[in-house]
Design a protein around this motif. Sequence first.
Motif, short mmCIF file in Angstrom:
data_model
loop_
_atom_site.label_atom_id
_atom_site.label_comp_id
_atom_site.label_asym_id
_atom_site.label_seq_id
_atom_site.Cartn_x
_atom_site.Cartn_y
_atom_site.Cartn_z
N GLU A 245 -10.57 -12.76 -4.50
CA GLU A 245 -10.60 -12.69 -6.06
C GLU A 245 -9.82 -11.41 -6.47
O GLU A 245 -10.07 -10.84 -7.56
N VAL A 246 -8.77 -11.36 -5.53
CA VAL A 246 -7.84 -10.03 -5.97
C VAL A 246 -6.61 -10.73 -6.65
O VAL A 246 -6.31 -11.73 -6.27
N ASP A 247 -6.16 -10.13 -7.85
CA ASP A 247 -4.68 -10.75 -8.64
C ASP A 247 -3.64 -10.25 -8.02
O ASP A 247 -3.64 -8.89 -7.46
N GLY A 248 -2.20 -10.72 -8.29
CA GLY A 248 -1.34 -10.41 -7.73
C GLY A 248 0.12 -11.01 -8.58
O GLY A 248 -0.41 -12.14 -9.43
N ILE B 254 -0.64 -6.05 -5.49
CA ILE B 254 -1.75 -6.11 -5.00
C ILE B 254 -2.53 -4.77 -4.88
O ILE B 254 -1.90 -3.83 -3.97
N PRO B 255 -3.57 -4.59 -5.45
CA PRO B 255 -4.25 -3.04 -5.26
C PRO B 255 -4.33 -2.78 -3.74
O PRO B 255 -4.80 -3.52 -3.23
N LEU B 256 -4.53 -1.34 -3.56
CA LEU B 256 -4.28 -0.83 -2.37
C LEU B 256 -5.72 -1.00 -1.84
O LEU B 256 -5.93 -1.16 -0.32
N ASP B 257 -6.84 -1.03 -2.49
CA ASP B 257 -8.13 -1.25 -1.96
C ASP B 257 -8.71 -2.52 -1.83
O ASP B 257 -9.59 -2.78 -1.22
N ALA B 258 -7.55 -3.68 -1.94
CA ALA B 258 -8.07 -4.84 -1.68
C ALA B 258 -7.93 -5.42 -0.29
O ALA B 258 -7.09 -4.97 0.39
N ASN B 259 -9.04 -6.00 0.19
CA ASN B 259 -9.02 -6.35 1.47
C ASN B 259 -8.53 -7.85 1.86
O ASN B 259 -9.48 -8.84 1.81
N LEU B 260 -7.25 -7.93 2.32
CA LEU B 260 -6.67 -9.30 2.40
C LEU B 260 -6.52 -9.47 3.77
O LEU B 260 -6.37 -8.55 4.50
N GLN B 261 -6.72 -10.80 4.19
CA GLN B 261 -6.31 -11.30 5.42
C GLN B 261 -5.42 -12.22 5.46
O GLN B 261 -5.29 -13.27 4.48
N ALA B 262 -4.51 -12.70 6.47
CA ALA B 262 -3.69 -13.78 6.77
C ALA B 262 -4.51 -15.05 6.92
O ALA B 262 -5.65 -14.91 7.41
N SER C 284 0.66 -15.24 4.75
CA SER C 284 1.02 -15.44 6.28
C SER C 284 0.94 -14.04 6.81
O SER C 284 0.77 -13.82 7.82
N ASN C 285 1.11 -12.82 6.01
CA ASN C 285 0.93 -11.60 6.42
C ASN C 285 0.95 -10.74 5.36
O ASN C 285 1.19 -10.82 4.17
N VAL C 286 -0.03 -9.85 5.37
CA VAL C 286 -0.10 -8.47 4.43
C VAL C 286 0.59 -7.16 5.06
O VAL C 286 0.26 -7.04 6.04
N ARG C 287 1.25 -6.54 4.14
CA ARG C 287 1.95 -5.20 4.46
C ARG C 287 1.40 -4.20 3.51
O ARG C 287 1.31 -4.44 2.06
N ARG C 288 0.84 -3.19 4.04
CA ARG C 288 0.42 -2.02 3.36
C ARG C 288 1.05 -0.84 3.87
O ARG C 288 1.15 -0.45 4.91
N ALA D 21 3.30 3.46 -0.63
CA ALA D 21 3.48 2.50 -1.60
C ALA D 21 2.05 2.47 -2.63
O ALA D 21 1.11 2.82 -2.19
N LEU D 22 2.46 1.97 -3.77
CA LEU D 22 1.39 2.02 -4.65
C LEU D 22 0.49 0.69 -4.62
O LEU D 22 -0.58 0.83 -5.03
N PHE D 23 1.22 -0.12 -3.87
CA PHE D 23 0.56 -1.61 -3.95
C PHE D 23 0.88 -2.23 -2.74
O PHE D 23 1.77 -1.74 -1.99
N GLN D 24 0.17 -3.33 -2.24
CA GLN D 24 0.09 -3.92 -1.02
C GLN D 24 1.10 -5.12 -1.58
O GLN D 24 1.29 -5.27 -2.73
N THR D 25 1.85 -5.71 -0.42
CA THR D 25 2.64 -6.70 -0.90
C THR D 25 2.23 -7.72 0.42
O THR D 25 1.94 -7.38 1.52
#
Lengths: 280, 165
Positions: free
Chosen positions: A185-188, A203-211, A234-238, A242-246
């Motif tokens: 439920e994270v926005d981007g 994407i906020p840094l504290d968001a827990n995202l998975q491929a 397909s992949n998440v980069r932190r 950086a201020l945000f994830q991509t």
Amino acid sequence: MRPSRNNPYRLVALIVAAAGILLLALGGYLTPLFTGALSPVEGAQGWLYTRFQAIQDFVNAPVNIASLRQENAQLRAENAQLQTEIITLQQQVSEGELLSALLDFARARPENTYQAAGVIGQDPSPFLHYIIINRGSDDGLRRGMPVVSQQGLVGRIAQVTATASRVELITDPGSQVSVRMQPSEVDGLLSGSVTSQLSIDLIPLDANLQAGDLVFTSGIGGAYPGNILIGQLSNVRREATALFQTASVQSAVDFTRLEIVLVIVNFQPLDLSPLLDSGG
Amino acid sequence: MRTLMAVLLLLGATLLQITLLPRIRMLQGSVDLVLLILLTWMLQEENRPDWRLGLVAGVMMGYASALPDLVLIAGYTLAALVCQLLHRRVWQVRMLTMLTSLILGTLVIHIITLGYLWLSDNPISAGDAFNLITLPTMLLNLILLLPVNALITEFNKLISSPANP
């Protein structure tokens, strides 16, 4: 001395000889004899038959070749016609399957009203990712209306003429879509690129995202309705600084094979530019 | 008559450019048939190079593309002007002029497009644009230059023959 016609011994001898020959023949003892005797006859018969057949073929050949050619031409024409029919039927089956899938998609979202449109071209500039569809303002299409396929979000209408429209794909470098990832439920913010690759920023840094997480439209900003599938991560980069994830997104739609799309005609995109102008 | 033929050729090329040719891609680049036909036509011995043909090509492509008309009109007109300039002042070897015009024309059109995209707050990395779009487009254009030139030469001969004054 002249032999008598009524000599009984002679008759008996003849009968005995005939019976003997018959018995020898039935016993197979005379086969080599018959074979040897008949072989020249069979050879002569074969030779005669072959020559006769050759003469017959020679006499009848022109007629046969003409009729064979005619028959061949007919069969070729019939074959070509059948091949054309097969291709037409295959196209109809393919189109039917596509329409069926689109119908399923539309039925799953009864709150929306759709207008089907065929893809008739692409933008000639390699810098832009736009397609041209064969429906325009005459069919109720307006600028900003979202365009979907049975697989998910395609883009939105950028320009409209009376009979055709230009659709900006979400892969266009200038395209931006507010998205929400499930189940987190994270926005981007989804952006396109020159290479047609989709990426999500902000994407906020504290968001827990998975491929593999699914990406849907969020509806924020009013440009697109919510809950339309876009693809999966397909992949998440932190990065530490950086201020945000991509994240990179694998689109659910195969943009190279778009044939028929659906335009959501009952969605009115919000124009936020007056609010932004007054704020600035 | 010849100009009308050229316009019809460019129209056909534009139709192919929006229907068939975008599917033939090398990386993100695609062949620019309109530019190819424009330059090969301008450099035929029977024709005089005329930059106004570039203007016509730009109008057609501007209509077909989502880019502003002015961007493509400027791009194709400049490409035609480069071709005209090279033809008049620099070389007399037709194929060399064609090659140089094609390379410079592709560069001019892409630089103008890229400039517009930067100005319109839609920045694309110049390196990506050059590596993924401009170079492949240039290569595809060069590959197709000879066959297109042969076709245009034959077409010119056809319309120049006494039966078709």
